[in-house]
Write a protein that holds these residues in place. Structure first.
Motif, short mmCIF file in Angstrom:
data_model
loop_
_atom_site.label_atom_id
_atom_site.label_comp_id
_atom_site.label_asym_id
_atom_site.label_seq_id
_atom_site.Cartn_x
_atom_site.Cartn_y
_atom_site.Cartn_z
N GLY A 111 0.80 -1.23 0.00
CA GLY A 111 0.00 0.00 0.00
C GLY A 111 0.83 1.28 0.00
O GLY A 111 0.35 2.32 0.43
N LEU A 112 2.06 1.20 -0.48
CA LEU A 112 2.93 2.39 -0.41
C LEU A 112 2.74 3.32 -1.60
O LEU A 112 2.63 2.87 -2.74
CB LEU A 112 4.39 1.96 -0.36
CG LEU A 112 4.88 1.38 0.96
CD1 LEU A 112 6.25 0.76 0.77
CD2 LEU A 112 4.93 2.48 2.01
N GLN A 113 2.72 4.62 -1.31
CA GLN A 113 2.65 5.62 -2.39
C GLN A 113 4.01 5.78 -3.08
O GLN A 113 4.09 5.96 -4.28
CB GLN A 113 2.26 7.00 -1.81
CG GLN A 113 0.88 7.05 -1.20
CD GLN A 113 -0.21 6.89 -2.24
OE1 GLN A 113 -0.05 7.37 -3.37
NE2 GLN A 113 -1.28 6.21 -1.90
N ALA A 152 10.50 -1.00 -0.12
CA ALA A 152 10.16 -1.73 -1.35
C ALA A 152 8.64 -1.77 -1.46
O ALA A 152 7.94 -1.80 -0.45
CB ALA A 152 10.71 -3.14 -1.27
N SER A 153 8.15 -1.79 -2.69
CA SER A 153 6.73 -2.08 -2.86
C SER A 153 6.64 -3.33 -3.72
O SER A 153 7.58 -3.67 -4.45
CB SER A 153 6.00 -0.91 -3.53
OG SER A 153 6.50 -0.73 -4.82
N THR A 154 5.51 -4.01 -3.64
CA THR A 154 5.37 -5.26 -4.38
C THR A 154 5.47 -5.04 -5.89
O THR A 154 5.78 -5.95 -6.64
CB THR A 154 4.05 -5.97 -4.02
OG1 THR A 154 3.07 -4.97 -3.78
CG2 THR A 154 4.18 -6.81 -2.78
N ALA A 155 5.25 -3.78 -6.32
CA ALA A 155 5.38 -3.46 -7.75
C ALA A 155 6.77 -3.78 -8.28
O ALA A 155 6.95 -4.01 -9.48
CB ALA A 155 5.06 -1.98 -7.98
N LEU A 156 7.75 -3.81 -7.39
CA LEU A 156 9.13 -4.14 -7.83
C LEU A 156 9.17 -5.49 -8.55
O LEU A 156 10.03 -5.71 -9.39
CB LEU A 156 10.07 -4.20 -6.62
CG LEU A 156 10.63 -2.88 -6.07
CD1 LEU A 156 11.43 -3.14 -4.80
CD2 LEU A 156 11.51 -2.18 -7.10
#
Ligand SMILES: Nc1ncnc2c1ncn2[C@@H]1O[C@H](COP(=O)(O)OP(=O)(O)OP(=O)(O)O)[C@@H](O)[C@H]1O
Ligand SMILES: [Mg+2]
Length: 269
Positions: free
Chosen positions: A54-56, A91-95
């Motif tokens: 949920g990170l911006q 880190a965000s899961t988008a990585l």
């Protein structure tokens, strides 16, 4: 600024624990420290109670900007950790989607090097937590580091995994055109088990020049610290595990001085 990468292609060997514990200890000593989470699972990010789903803003933004990173972007990604001198780029899961998106474009192996160059005066140490797979993120971590820390669990399968990491390191060394000094760190050592005792012996025989000559013991305090969301040295500075990491840190700092001496050109003071 000194950049250390913590990596191993084997999962669950203590990479994230090593990153957060060494980073906390460096910050305790008065250094300004950045922890950079490059693992799409975001364990280091979750450690400090941020949600990688949920990170911006996260390390992902650096890769989106790729070759031309805006000067103020890295600074805008810094998050607090509860320790005044310790910051996090999460880190965000988008990585996880990066590999597919950008691997076709060249020149993406130096995104982190370029981003850290923009933080050069802001931190004394950067510790990078890498994912356990060889790919763009690990390559970025290894390309930007001046020293590689390889935690290895003292059990036989983990030692096999280390051979794979060594091949990766050879490949990266060739691409960097200079050596990447590394330290093998035996972790999760339990002296009551034969597996630990024998595999430590095997590790020492196989990597005599690169192994740290002590080990990190199994210590349940690490789990308590991760539940509390603080570096282990903040929760319990006297614990066996923190003590062991302190000895490791001393060794790493001494090696750093050794390398600087060695790299000096003749005539240089
Ligand atoms: N010395 C130790 N004593 C006891 N528990 C430990 C120790 N080191 C790590 N652990 C625990 O083992 C688990 C795996 O450790 P950690 O997350 O640091 O490994 P990792 O290599 O980062 O794993 P991954 O590859 O999944 O990212 C965690 O639950 C951690 O709290
Ligand atoms: Mg991890």
């Amino acid at each position: 600024m000194h950049v250390w990468a913590v990596a191993n292609q084997k999962g669950g060997v203590g990479k994230t624990t090593s990153t957060v514990t060494l980073g906390g200890l460096l910050a305790d000593q008065g250094h300004r420290v950045l922890l950079l989470d490059l693992d799409p699972h975001g364990s280091l990010t979750s450690y400090f109670k941020y949600d990688p789903d949920g990170l911006q803003k996260s390390a992902y933004d650096l890769f989106q900007q790729g070759k031309k990173i805006p000067e103020d972007l890295p600074q805008s990604l810094l998050m607090d950790t509860g320790h005044e001198r310790l910051k996090l780029i999460p880190a965000s899961t988008a990585l996880a989607t990066l590999e597919r998106q950008v691997s076709a474009q060249g020149g993406m192996g130096l995104v982190i090097s370029r981003a850290l160059a923009l933080l050069w005066n802001r931190f004394d140490y950067v510790l990078i937590d890498s994912p356990p797979v060889l790919g763009l993120l690990m390559i970025n971590a290894l390309a930007s580091a001046e020293h590689l820390i390889i935690p290895v669990q003292t059990e036989f399968l983990a030692i096999k995994g280390l051979e794979r990491m060594m091949r990766t390191l050879q490949m990266v060394t060739k691409a960097r055109k200079n050596e990447l000094p590394y330290t093998v760190v035996p972790t999760l050592y339990d002296r009551r088990t034969q597996a630990s005792v024998q595999s430590l012996r095997l590790l020492r025989n196989s990597y005599p020049d690169h192994i740290w000559n002590s080990m990190i013991p199994v210590d349940t305090k690490f789990r308590d610290a991760s539940m509390a969301g603080m570096p282990p040295s903040m929760l319990d500075p006297q614990s066996r595990g923190v003590h062991a990491y302190n000895v490791l840190l001393k060794h790493l700092l001494e090696r750093q001085i050794d390398h600087r001496q060695r790299d000096k050109r003749p005539g240089e003071v």
